[in-house]
Write an enzyme that holds these catalytic residues in place. Structure first.
Site, short mmCIF file in Angstrom:
data_model
loop_
_atom_site.label_atom_id
_atom_site.label_comp_id
_atom_site.label_asym_id
_atom_site.label_seq_id
_atom_site.Cartn_x
_atom_site.Cartn_y
_atom_site.Cartn_z
N HIS A 317 53.30 33.59 11.62
CA HIS A 317 52.41 33.29 12.74
C HIS A 317 51.23 32.43 12.30
CE1 HIS A 317 49.17 36.09 11.52
NE2 HIS A 317 50.13 36.92 11.16
N CYS A 335 52.37 39.80 6.79
CA CYS A 335 52.97 38.68 7.52
C CYS A 335 52.92 37.40 6.67
CB CYS A 335 52.22 38.44 8.83
SG CYS A 335 52.54 39.71 10.07
#
Length: 431
Positions: A317, A335
């Site tokens: 992201h 992440c």
């Protein structure tokens, strides 16, 4: 005198030969053995007559010797024919949709051999009342979508499926590919997910049709499947792979085996490391909220252009707050952080079903934590099937070791299973 004696001798010879000829014409004719008439096929069907309280997923089982089934007719009490079809191997007839609860049915099966001899059997049965307990199922492949070449077909369940129920469920999971690319279903250890893949990635442009005919199928523990689910989708016309290397903090994007872009990344810090393994993009969100309230390091943050890789909350992201570290250091909560511009480019470029390989981090991906069908090699994957693996899909036997070489080897670390998978969680991500 000589001529007269020759004439007498000739007459005597003729008189002697005539009885032989007559004996040959008047003797008993040779009788030929007659062939027995061909027997009709032998046919056995299930369920047994007058069976009661059967699941609404009940099939008409057929066993034939010396012929094959040519017709199965199932009717309700009003004589209305029930839609359904024989399985390709002729082992049974499956209804087009679940039968009605607490309903009586009649089945008539006809088998025929090459000589035209037929045999017909009938049976009747009654289905069970509505079950008190249903297992919720989910099929990941949706109609009218286009997926990446690594797209596994998965069916997920909201509770663990016991081992003794898995074979019956697996028989109701039907896949057709055009062009044909046969594969195998395999279960995760806890029974919460079963995945289908072929030995290699799908060919670009393949059409995949799936039917998870699970309405009324016994799921163990007195529970039954909730509904039938179907989907027909396409595989993209190109191959896209993302490879992320912790050693270089770089993502390499390959399109049809050509490197098209290098992207700096920041992965999980040592206290919240990113998983190494082979995973598949499962979801794409223009914007989503990560809420880890209740965790040791709680936060709530809105992120842009997020692509889910695991059920546990690992995403690729946009992370404008970590651009300073991207390509240099790991500062995320697990992440893969990229810049706004690179996250937007990835969203436009990737598809659900594209393979993402991450290597060199402190932990390995748990099998079942996402769509992990590619996280193990084919020989390991097929061990998860609850049904016998077709002969043409069984792994080849290992090659004998080279003289003087090691007795055995193993797959690379990314191909090894990392233990039982956790159930899907409600966590939406770690930034």
């Amino acid at each position: 005198m000589i001529l007269r004696r020759r004439a007498v001798l000739l007459v005597m010879l003729l008189l002697t030969a005539v009885p032989l000829v007559l004996a040959g014409c008047t003797g008993n004719p040779i009788k030929r053995a007659s062939r027995p008439a061909p027997a009709p096929p032998k046919l056995a069907i299930t369920p047994a007559p007058d069976s009661k309280d059967l699941p609404t997923s009940v099939e008409i089982g057929t066993t034939v010797t010396g012929g094959k089934v040519t017709e199965v007719v199932v009717t309700d009490p009003n004589g209305v024919r029930v839609d359904g079809a024989l399985r390709p191997d002729g082992s049974g007839w499956m209804p087009g949709k679940a039968l009605a609860n607490k309903q009586a049915y009649t089945a008539q099966v006809t088998a025929k051999n090459d000589a035209g001899k037929k045999v017909t059997q009938k049976t009747n049965f009654t289905t069970m009342d509505k079950p008190a307990k249903r297992t919720v199922t989910n099929l990941n492949l949706q109609s009218d979508q286009t997926y990446g070449v690594a797209m596994p077909i998965t069916v997920a369940f909201d509770s663990d499926i016991p081992k003794d129920a898995r074979a019956g469920i697996q028989r109701r999971l039907l896949v057709n590919t055009d062009p044909p690319q046969p594969g195998v279903w395999a279960w995760e250890a806890n029974g919460r997910q079963v995945s289908y893949r072929a030995p290699d990635f799908w060919r670009p442009g393949t059409t995949i049709s799936v039917r998870a005919a699970l309405d009324g199928v016994p799921m163990g523990g007195g529970s039954f499947g909730d509904t039938d689910r179907t989907g027909t989708a396409k595989i993209a016309s190109n191959r896209l792979f993302l490879e992320i290397d912790n050693a270089t903090k770089q993502m390499s994007v390959f399109k049809d085996d050509t490197l098209v872009k290098k992207i700096p990344v920041s992965l999980g810090k040592s206290s919240t490391p990113t998983s190494s393994g082979k995973m598949v993009i499962m979801e794409k969100h223009d914007s989503t909220v990560f809420d880890t309230t209740g965790s040791p390091d709680p936060y709530v943050v809105t992120v842009q252009n997020a692509q889910r890789l695991t059920w546990g909350g690992e995403f690729i992201h946009a992370a404008p707050w970590s651009v300073y570290a991207q390509g240099e250091a790991n500062v995320s909560h697990g992440c893969t952080n990229v810049s706004d511009a690179n996250a937007a480019w990835l969203m436009e470029t990737t598809r659900i079903g594209d393979l993402v390989t991450i290597k060199g981090t402190e932990v390995t991906l748990d099998q079942g934590n996402g769509w992990t069908a590619w996280n193990v090699g084919w020989d390991e994957f097929v061990k998860g099937s609850a049904l016998p693996v077709p002969a043409d899909l069984k792994p080849a036997p290992p090659a004998p070791p080279a003289p003087g070489g090691p007795a055995s080897g193993g797959p690379p670390a990314a191909d090894k299973p990392a233990g039982p998978a956790p159930a899907p969680t409600s966590s939406t991500g770690g930034r």
